[in-house]
Design a protein around this motif. Structure first.
Motif, PDB file in Angstrom:
ATOM      1  N   ASN A   1     -49.156 -13.209 -50.507  1.00 50.16           N
ATOM      2  CA  ASN A   1     -49.072 -12.341 -51.689  1.00 50.16           C
ATOM      3  C   ASN A   1     -50.073 -12.846 -52.717  1.00 50.16           C
ATOM      4  OD1 ASN A   1     -48.399 -10.676 -53.798  1.00 50.16           O
ATOM      5  ND2 ASN A   1     -46.427 -11.661 -54.216  1.00 50.16           N
ATOM      6  N   TYR A   2     -51.129 -12.066 -52.936  1.00 50.27           N
ATOM      7  CA  TYR A   2     -52.208 -12.499 -53.825  1.00 50.27           C
ATOM      8  C   TYR A   2     -52.131 -11.790 -55.173  1.00 50.27           C
ATOM      9  CZ  TYR A   2     -53.805 -13.847 -49.191  1.00 50.27           C
ATOM     10  OH  TYR A   2     -53.879 -14.370 -47.923  1.00 50.27           O
ATOM     11  N   GLU A   3     -50.941 -11.434 -55.563  1.00 50.03           N
ATOM     12  CA  GLU A   3     -50.743 -10.695 -56.814  1.00 50.03           C
ATOM     13  C   GLU A   3     -50.543 -11.662 -57.970  1.00 50.03           C
ATOM     14  OE1 GLU A   3     -48.268  -6.696 -58.238  1.00 50.03           O
ATOM     15  OE2 GLU A   3     -47.809  -7.706 -56.356  1.00 50.03           O
ATOM     16  N   ILE A   4     -51.203 -11.364 -59.078  1.00 50.63           N
ATOM     17  CA  ILE A   4     -51.099 -12.192 -60.277  1.00 50.63           C
ATOM     18  C   ILE A   4     -50.746 -11.292 -61.453  1.00 50.63           C
ATOM     19  CG2 ILE A   4     -53.596 -12.017 -60.726  1.00 50.63           C
ATOM     20  CD1 ILE A   4     -53.462 -14.872 -61.872  1.00 50.63           C
ATOM     21  N   SER A   5     -49.823 -11.733 -62.299  1.00 51.00           N
ATOM     22  CA  SER A   5     -49.391 -10.916 -63.430  1.00 51.00           C
ATOM     23  C   SER A   5     -50.479 -10.855 -64.502  1.00 51.00           C
ATOM     24  CB  SER A   5     -48.108 -11.484 -64.037  1.00 51.00           C
ATOM     25  OG  SER A   5     -48.368 -12.734 -64.658  1.00 51.00           O
TER      26      SER A   5
END
Length: 315
Positions: free
Chosen positions: A87-91
């Motif tokens: 998961n390469y999601e960043i807020s």
């Protein structure tokens, strides 16, 4: 119609290029991060505990070491987490915080390097007035401003970018950068683009001019000095010049990649070039100053020998 304010996180797609050897990259970056922390911590400790090193040049070196830890910590821990995750999601908040820290780190580095060049200029060109021009009061003011100005300066950028709304989620990097993020905005970003351009190219101008002025004067003095004085000036200035060149190369790579089309360069090469600024200056600065500076080298040996002597002897 899509709610443009709904995009509050982004995907760092460059990690997909590293998936095949993710564990190898994880080990490499972990080792690099540990080396950066250990090397800079030793340098900071030696300068802090040895009162004989509480001179302007060494305190500037100590500031570089602290900033190196700050910059690498802004980059590498999050990279290590992403390398072990699919998961390469960043807020948005984390993304903006990373941008703020990395840009502040770069600005602080340039400011300290400019102050160090002035220190070398005064030491070589005005040695009789050195302690007056680099008094403790002026020294601590220079170090404080080196940190305070960038940290305050980038609050403006932080607020401006935070107010944007975003339509896209894809950032083709392994960390957040201002220009790729602003390009994802749904609204007009001319103001942000101009501010970003100014931060990238205009902000370091005064520091660059200070470095060029200082070394211009040093060269002028050395042309008429004895060979012994020239050799001493070269020994004194070489570590600083290596540090300036090393950091400038990293900043150049990042600025070029962020602003111009680099599709002709292999993607993995672009990824690793973009990491230069946050890894190699913090890694190499302690090595450069630890090897070239005899006083620091002596104190490092003294520190480790004292620890060894204090251990109970085996029977």
């Amino acid at each position: 119609m899509e709610n443009v304010s709904a995009v509050t996180s982004f995907i760092l797609t460059a990690y997909t290029e590293l998936e095949d050897h993710r564990y190898l990259y994880f080990i490499c970056f972990l080792v690099l991060y540990i080396m950066i922390i250990v090397a800079n911590s030793v340098l900071i400790t030696v300068i802090y505990i040895e009162r004989g090193l509480h001179e302007p040049m060494y305190l500037f070196i100590c500031s570089l070491a602290v900033n190196g830890v700050f910059g690498s910590t802004s980059l590498l821990p999050s990279m290590l987490v992403f390398l072990l995750s699919y998961n390469y999601e960043i807020s948005l908040t984390h993304c903006l915080l990373q941008i703020y820290c990395l840009y502040s780190y770069a600005f602080v580095e340039f400011t300290i390097l400019a102050a160090m060049s002035y220190d070398r200029y005064v030491a070589i060109c005005h040695p009789l007035h050195y302690h007056l021009l680099m008094s403790p009061k002026k020294l601590y003011a220079a170090i404080t401003l080196s940190w305070a100005i960038p940290l305050i300066y980038f609050v403006l950028f932080f607020i401006m970018t935070f107010q944007l709304t975003f339509c896209g989620k894809i950032i083709e990097k392994v960390y957040c950068a201002n220009f790729p993020l602003v390009k994802l905005s749904c609204v007009d970003t001319n103001v942000q683009y101009i501010v970003g351009l100014a931060l990238t190219f205009i902000s370091p101008l005064s520091q660059i001019l200070m470095i060029l002025f200082s070394y211009g004067q040093i060269i002028r003095i050395c042309l008429f000095a004895s060979k012994e004085s020239q050799a001493k000036a070269i020994r004194t200035c070489t570590p600083h010049l290596l540090t300036v060149i090393n950091f400038s190369v990293g900043v150049f790579f990042e600025a070029i990649q962020s602003r111009f089309n680099m599709s002709h360069v292999p993607y993995k090469a672009r990824i690793f070039l973009s990491l230069h600024m946050g890894i190699f200056p913090p890694l190499l600065n302690p090595v450069i100053y630890g090897i070239s500076n005899q006083a620091i080298k002596n104190q490092i040996f003294k520190l480790f020998n004292s620890k060894k002597d204090s251990e109970p002897h085996s029977r």
